[in-house]
Design a protein around this motif. Structure first.
Motif, short mmCIF file in Angstrom:
data_model
loop_
_atom_site.label_atom_id
_atom_site.label_comp_id
_atom_site.label_asym_id
_atom_site.label_seq_id
_atom_site.Cartn_x
_atom_site.Cartn_y
_atom_site.Cartn_z
N LEU A 172 0.84 -1.19 0.00
CA LEU A 172 0.00 0.00 0.00
C LEU A 172 0.88 1.25 0.00
N ASP A 175 2.92 2.00 -6.48
CA ASP A 175 2.43 1.45 -7.73
C ASP A 175 3.63 0.86 -8.47
N ASP A 184 2.60 6.02 -5.01
CA ASP A 184 1.22 6.25 -5.44
C ASP A 184 0.72 7.51 -4.73
N GLU A 187 -2.35 6.89 -2.33
CA GLU A 187 -2.23 6.01 -1.16
C GLU A 187 -1.12 6.43 -0.19
N SER A 218 -6.85 -2.27 2.43
CA SER A 218 -5.57 -2.77 1.92
C SER A 218 -5.48 -2.49 0.42
N LYS A 219 -4.40 -2.92 -0.20
CA LYS A 219 -4.13 -2.61 -1.60
C LYS A 219 -5.19 -3.18 -2.53
N TRP A 221 -5.76 -4.12 -6.37
CA TRP A 221 -4.79 -4.41 -7.42
C TRP A 221 -5.40 -5.33 -8.48
N GLY A 231 -9.70 -4.69 -1.98
CA GLY A 231 -9.20 -4.16 -0.72
C GLY A 231 -10.06 -4.57 0.45
#
Length: 450
Positions: A172, A175, A184, A187, A218-219, A221, A231
């Motif tokens: 997190l 990128d 990112d 984030e 959370s991330k 993706w 997430g």
């Protein structure tokens, strides 16, 4: 004199292979020649009980570069079914040209007690010389595999030294661009805010609640193959991982190594140091009355001899009975049969630890050494009363609630190391003194800051 009686018939299968179909139209082709050589060799061992099976295993027009061959797969199926005792080929390369593939096939054969013979190469695992040759070949195969592992490891290290990300989903706050981590902008502020709150001393539970109020997850993706990773609300486990992740200060990890200046940092060194200092001074989280319904009073204290944690695990049978264990962390992800250390019944381990603690705390020499230290910490302590309480710990223990017993264990024990034949109990030096002081207090047990 009559011929010796043959006690066992050994069923022999002849496997043949030709890479191309060229020449198969001939009256007597390579497949037939290989089969005849194998049958002749079996006939020469008839006195030893060798007999050919009725089926033929011929792969015409199939390369040895792959194990996906119809006749070979049928041969392996018959081996699994227990229909074959010995596999006979003209040469080893008819079965496989790859040492690695041959090793896999040989492991399959040995698992079903099947021997292997190569007619023209004096390769016969039914005798000592053949087994020696096999071990030499398998040693080269093992050496080849280890070289591959080393090359892969060296490539991984070299890639990470260059700043290439090799771990799948980025953390997190980052990128990926051209396999490198980049900050990112959406984030990264959240990650910095988390570290700032920890450095300021915000309790973990309160921080988790604040993150949920903000809707932080959370991330999120999307993998290369299009799989969506959704997430999830940030829990304590993820929070602790983030706080220990040096990726946020611009480093990449390989094993125990960290490579600095691999990418742009999200957290500056000063904030990182403050957050680490704040987490290091926090006491160990102790079980509370709101702990999970399945009690594990030694949670977080049990470790295997290799240093890995042993995780609480339980199973409930159809009759409603629950069985509790402390299981090696690897056993949760790998076959437990591969581990030398079995799972440990929780009840037996906990009973042994408690009994050992009772014996230790009743030892006169320990009481004599600890009491002066406890009185020095608190002059109001009644020394005779504390001595009686320690000697009667086995009676006091029964009056403690489950979470109070867990608190006491967490207070006294630094770790329990489980070996194959014994368990090693390590006590907290300051824990004993604090425990003695708490025996005369109606206040909750305090955890020492070591």
């Amino acid at each position: 004199m009559s011929a010796p009686e043959i006690s066992r018939r050994l069923r022999c299968a002849v496997y043949t292979r030709k890479s191309t179909e060229e020449g198969l139209e001939r009256e007597y082709n390579s497949i037939e020649a290989q089969r005849d050589a194998g049958q002749a060799f079996i006939a020469s061992r008839r006195a030893e009980g060798w007999i050919p099976v009725a089926d033929d295993y011929d792969d015409a027009g199939y390369s040895a570069a792959t194990l996906s061959r119809p006749a070979l797969e049928r041969l392996l199926d018959d081996i699994r079914a227990g229909k074959i005792d010995i596999v006979v080929t003209y040469k080893i390369d008819r079965l496989s040209r790859s040492l690695r593939d041959f090793h896999r096939l040989w492991e399959h054969m040995t698992a079903h007690e099947v021997e292997f013979v190569a007619v023209t190469q004096q390769f016969n695992t039914t005798d000592a010389m053949g087994r020696l040759m096999l071990n030499i070949l398998l040693s080269f195969a093992e050496f080849d595999r280890e070289l591959d592992v080393e090359r892969a490891r060296d490539k991984m290290i070299a890639s990470k030294k260059k700043g290439l990300w090799m771990h799948g989903v980025p953390p997190l706050g980052y990128d990926l661009q051209n396999r490198r981590l980049v900050v990112d902008p959406k984030e990264a502020p959240l990650v910095r805010w988390i570290f700032q709150q920890v450095a300021a001393g915000m309790p973990t539970a309160k921080l988790v609640a604040a993150l949920r109020e903000r809707g932080a997850t959370s991330k999120v993706w999307t993998t290369r193959n299009g799989r969506q990773i959704v997430g999830k609300p940030i829990a304590k486990s993820l929070l602790y991982k983030m706080l220990a992740n040096r990726t946020y200060v611009g480093e990449l990890r390989h094993g125990t190594q960290w490579f600095p200046d691999s990418h742009e940092a999200v957290i500056d060194p000063e904030l990182w140091a403050k957050a680490q200092a704040a987490t290091a001074t926090r006491p160990r989280a102790l079980p509370s009355p709101d702990a999970p319904k399945i009690p594990f009073p030694l949670r977080g204290l049990v470790f295997a001899a290799d240093g890995r944690a042993m995780t609480p695990w339980h199973t409930t049978k159809r009759n409603g009975r629950t069985y509790r264990y402390y299981v090696h962390t690897r056993a949760l992800h790998e076959s437990a049969k591969l581990l030398k250390l079995p799972r440990v019944p929780a009840g037996e381990l906990e009973a042994a630890v408690i009994e050992q603690l009772r014996s230790v705390l009743r030892a006169p020499e320990l009481i004599s050494a600890i009491l002066p230290q406890a009185v020095a910490l608190d002059a109001s302590l009644d020394e005779p009363q504390i001595m009686v309480a320690m000697l009667r710990l086995h009676e006091i223990w029964g009056y403690l609630a489950g979470h109070e017993q867990a608190q006491m264990l967490q207070l006294l024990i630094e770790r329990i190391v489980v070996h194959e034949d014994r368990a090693e109990l390590r006590l907290r030096p300051l824990g004993l003194t604090t425990f003695v002081a708490n025996l005369s207090s109606t206040q909750p047990l305090r955890c020492p800051h070591e």
